[in-house]
Design an enzyme around this catalytic site. Structure first.
Site, PDB file in Angstrom:
ATOM      1  N   GLY A  53      34.032  -6.226  14.806  1.00 46.05           N
ATOM      2  CA  GLY A  53      34.865  -6.317  16.229  1.00 46.05           C
ATOM      3  C   GLY A  53      36.094  -7.498  15.044  1.00 46.05           C
ATOM      4  O   GLY A  53      36.747  -7.639  15.978  1.00 46.05           O
ATOM      5  N   TRP A  55      39.309  -6.470  13.550  1.00 46.24           N
ATOM      6  CA  TRP A  55      40.590  -6.124  13.456  1.00 46.24           C
ATOM      7  C   TRP A  55      40.354  -6.262  15.417  1.00 46.24           C
ATOM      8  O   TRP A  55      41.308  -6.419  15.662  1.00 46.24           O
ATOM      9  CB  TRP A  55      39.874  -4.320  13.696  1.00 46.24           C
ATOM     10  CG  TRP A  55      40.348  -4.440  11.839  1.00 46.24           C
ATOM     11  CD1 TRP A  55      40.134  -5.175  10.253  1.00 46.24           C
ATOM     12  CD2 TRP A  55      41.150  -3.591  11.343  1.00 46.24           C
ATOM     13  NE1 TRP A  55      40.197  -4.341   9.465  1.00 46.24           N
ATOM     14  CE2 TRP A  55      40.472  -3.275   9.658  1.00 46.24           C
ATOM     15  CE3 TRP A  55      41.368  -2.416  11.512  1.00 46.24           C
ATOM     16  CZ2 TRP A  55      41.323  -2.415   8.768  1.00 46.24           C
ATOM     17  CZ3 TRP A  55      42.189  -0.996  10.990  1.00 46.24           C
ATOM     18  CH2 TRP A  55      41.526  -1.547   9.354  1.00 46.24           C
ATOM     19  N   ASP A 101      31.256   7.694  20.623  1.00 47.49           N
ATOM     20  CA  ASP A 101      31.796   8.327  19.272  1.00 47.49           C
ATOM     21  C   ASP A 101      32.569   9.301  19.597  1.00 47.49           C
ATOM     22  O   ASP A 101      33.050  10.089  19.796  1.00 47.49           O
ATOM     23  CB  ASP A 101      30.332   9.461  19.039  1.00 47.49           C
ATOM     24  CG  ASP A 101      30.946  10.680  17.873  1.00 47.49           C
ATOM     25  OD1 ASP A 101      31.541  10.079  16.755  1.00 47.49           O
ATOM     26  OD2 ASP A 101      29.602  11.412  17.361  1.00 47.49           O
ATOM     27  N   ASP A 126      39.056   1.725  11.371  1.00 47.59           N
ATOM     28  CA  ASP A 126      38.311   0.840  10.157  1.00 47.59           C
ATOM     29  C   ASP A 126      37.479   1.675  10.201  1.00 47.59           C
ATOM     30  O   ASP A 126      36.333   1.557   9.319  1.00 47.59           O
ATOM     31  CB  ASP A 126      38.264   0.246  10.336  1.00 47.59           C
ATOM     32  CG  ASP A 126      37.790  -0.561   9.018  1.00 47.59           C
ATOM     33  OD1 ASP A 126      38.459  -0.395   8.165  1.00 47.59           O
ATOM     34  OD2 ASP A 126      37.423  -1.857   9.127  1.00 47.59           O
ATOM     35  N   LYS A 166      41.653   4.141   7.751  1.00 37.56           N
ATOM     36  CA  LYS A 166      40.701   3.316   5.905  1.00 37.56           C
ATOM     37  C   LYS A 166      40.788   5.205   5.031  1.00 37.56           C
ATOM     38  O   LYS A 166      40.456   6.390   6.116  1.00 37.56           O
ATOM     39  CB  LYS A 166      39.446   2.705   6.216  1.00 37.56           C
ATOM     40  CG  LYS A 166      38.352   3.403   5.869  1.00 37.56           C
ATOM     41  CD  LYS A 166      38.172   1.422   4.935  1.00 37.56           C
ATOM     42  CE  LYS A 166      37.045   1.515   6.021  1.00 37.56           C
ATOM     43  NZ  LYS A 166      35.545   0.313   5.976  1.00 37.56           N
TER      44      LYS A 166
HETATM   45  N1  SAM Z   1      36.799  -3.344  11.766  1.00 33.97           N
HETATM   46  C1  SAM Z   1      35.565  -3.354  11.970  1.00 33.97           C
HETATM   47  C2  SAM Z   1      35.843  -4.343  12.095  1.00 33.97           C
HETATM   48  O1  SAM Z   1      36.808  -5.261  11.687  1.00 33.97           O
HETATM   49  O2  SAM Z   1      34.416  -5.483  12.689  1.00 33.97           O
HETATM   50  C3  SAM Z   1      34.483  -2.685  11.196  1.00 33.97           C
HETATM   51  C4  SAM Z   1      34.512  -1.340  11.139  1.00 33.97           C
HETATM   52  S1  SAM Z   1      33.327  -0.977  10.298  1.00 33.97           S
HETATM   53  C5  SAM Z   1      33.812  -0.858   8.319  1.00 33.97           C
HETATM   54  C6  SAM Z   1      32.897   0.970  10.318  1.00 33.97           C
HETATM   55  C7  SAM Z   1      32.326   1.122  11.762  1.00 33.97           C
HETATM   56  O3  SAM Z   1      32.820   2.509  11.618  1.00 33.97           O
HETATM   57  C8  SAM Z   1      31.377   0.484  12.056  1.00 33.97           C
HETATM   58  O4  SAM Z   1      31.357  -0.135  13.406  1.00 33.97           O
HETATM   59  C9  SAM Z   1      30.424   2.487  12.541  1.00 33.97           C
HETATM   60  O5  SAM Z   1      29.453   1.905  13.886  1.00 33.97           O
HETATM   61  C10 SAM Z   1      32.223   2.644  13.269  1.00 33.97           C
HETATM   62  N2  SAM Z   1      32.074   4.536  12.397  1.00 33.97           N
HETATM   63  C11 SAM Z   1      31.682   5.006  12.353  1.00 33.97           C
HETATM   64  N3  SAM Z   1      31.683   5.923  12.608  1.00 33.97           N
HETATM   65  C12 SAM Z   1      31.330   6.258  14.022  1.00 33.97           C
HETATM   66  C13 SAM Z   1      32.136   7.514  14.873  1.00 33.97           C
HETATM   67  N4  SAM Z   1      32.271   8.525  14.352  1.00 33.97           N
HETATM   68  N5  SAM Z   1      32.659   6.949  16.301  1.00 33.97           N
HETATM   69  C14 SAM Z   1      32.668   5.725  16.652  1.00 33.97           C
HETATM   70  N6  SAM Z   1      32.623   4.636  14.969  1.00 33.97           N
HETATM   71  C15 SAM Z   1      31.934   5.083  14.236  1.00 33.97           C
END
Ligand code: SAM
Length: 324
Positions: A53, A55, A101, A126, A166
């Site tokens: 969280g 961002w 998702d 991200d 990203k």
């Molecule tokens: N921007 C976030 C922050 O600042 O705290 C960090 C994001 S983290 C690098 C990547 C996130 O992408 C993870 O929490 C993961 O659960 C989510 N993610 C990956 N594939 C996903 C999908 N298909 N649908 C939703 N979320 C997804």
């Protein structure tokens, strides 16, 4: 790596805890904003793949908190921020959370419902799949996530809006660039100072959303296929010659964030406190509430207890034998 040692080797990790961010990634979005002014005029924003969280915290602090404290704002005027992730996350002031998702059409529908007919000014993503270390595979899965994000963008972003996502730099970077250029006249790949040089990550900053004339969301994939499919260079439509000669794609690539600021690849000495006491590492601001690795840790703990129990039952008779 111990907590203090991580604080020393990763200045952004330490600063995130000091400034109350849930993750060091907050600085990436802030540094992108320093360069591209992405929050200007934003009243509605979507944060895709938002957990834990940081961002969303940036969106809340930049958009929601100032509007809330302004005396002129009434409830109806407050910025709308919707955050989506597979994982649940702890609440953030002014952020509506959706657990889902982003590759699933139903998630897009839930997001659209929250906007109640209005469109977003900014979509950020991200998202990252669990990295395997196999670069081609990681890049491919990442590009699929961006395409899912782009699908949501085509439904919720207003014309003229911005999209930040990203990306993993690799052999399909120019293909992704060309796909994004179908929808945005300005696409820049940015590398914030807080993103390590050793990491292949960068961020596509896409400005002035302008879908092709007569664009129908249902045709998105068909349209993207005209440019090419990720990791499917055999299928590239090269008739336009965009890979060759004068038409070769040159991707604008920009380092952003104060260039005299902290370097994410450097170690910095830990500060000593004014009273001379030794450095105290801070706890993370908000640990993930249900991380996917939780089950793995529980299984590992259970199996190591089992192992210890097994080992003890083997050692005890030996110890007895020695004693005798
Ligand atoms: N921007 C976030 C922050 O600042 O705290 C960090 C994001 S983290 C690098 C990547 C996130 O992408 C993870 O929490 C993961 O659960 C989510 N993610 C990956 N594939 C996903 C999908 N298909 N649908 C939703 N979320 C997804």
């Amino acid at each position: 790596m111990g907590k203090a040692s991580k604080d020393k080797r990763d200045i952004y990790y330490r600063k995130a805890k000091e400034e109350g961010w849930r993750a060091r990634s907050a600085f990436k979005l802030l540094q992108i904003d320093e360069e591209f002014d992405i929050f200007r005029g934003v009243k509605r924003a979507v944060d895709l793949c938002a957990a834990p969280g940081s961002w969303s915290q940036v969106l809340s602090r930049k958009l929601y908190v100032p509007a809330k404290s302004s005396t002129e704002s009434r409830d109806g005027d407050l910025p709308l921020i919707v955050a989506i992730d597979l994982q649940p996350m702890a609440p953030i002031d002014g952020v509506i959370q959706v657990q889902g998702d982003i590759t699933n059409a139903r998630t897009a529908e839930v997001v659209i419902k929250h906007f109640d007919g209005c469109k977003a000014d900014l979509v950020v993503c991200d998202g990252a799949p669990d990295v395997t270390g196999l670069h081609d595979m990681d890049e491919f899965v990442q590009s699929q996530l961006i395409l899912a994000a782009l699908t949501i963008v085509t439904h919720v972003l207003r014309v003229g809006g911005k999209f930040v996502a990203k990306i993993f730099r690799g052999k399909d970077t120019s293909l992704l660039y060309s796909q994004l250029k179908l929808f945005f006249p300005y696409v820049t790949f940015a590398k914030p100072k807080s993103s390590r040089n050793s990491s292949i990550e960068a961020f596509a900053v896409c400005e002035n959303y302008s879908p092709p004339e007569g664009f129908n969301q249902k045709d998105l994939y068909h349209l993207l296929e005209k440019v090419g499919t990720p990791c499917g260079s055999d299928n590239l439509d090269c008739s336009s010659g965009w890979l060759e000669g004068a038409n070769k794609v040159y991707i604008p690539f920009l380092a952003c964030g104060d260039l005299n600021g902290y370097d994410s690849d450097r170690s910095y000495p830990l500060p000593s406190s004014a009273d001379g006491s030794s450095y105290q590492s801070l706890d993370p601001v908000q640990p993930p509430i249900a991380p996917p690795y939780k089950t793995a840790i529980e299984l590992k703990k259970a199996s190591s207890h089992e192992y210890l129990r097994g080992a003890t039952s083997k050692v005890q008779p030996l110890a007895e034998a020695f004693r005798r």
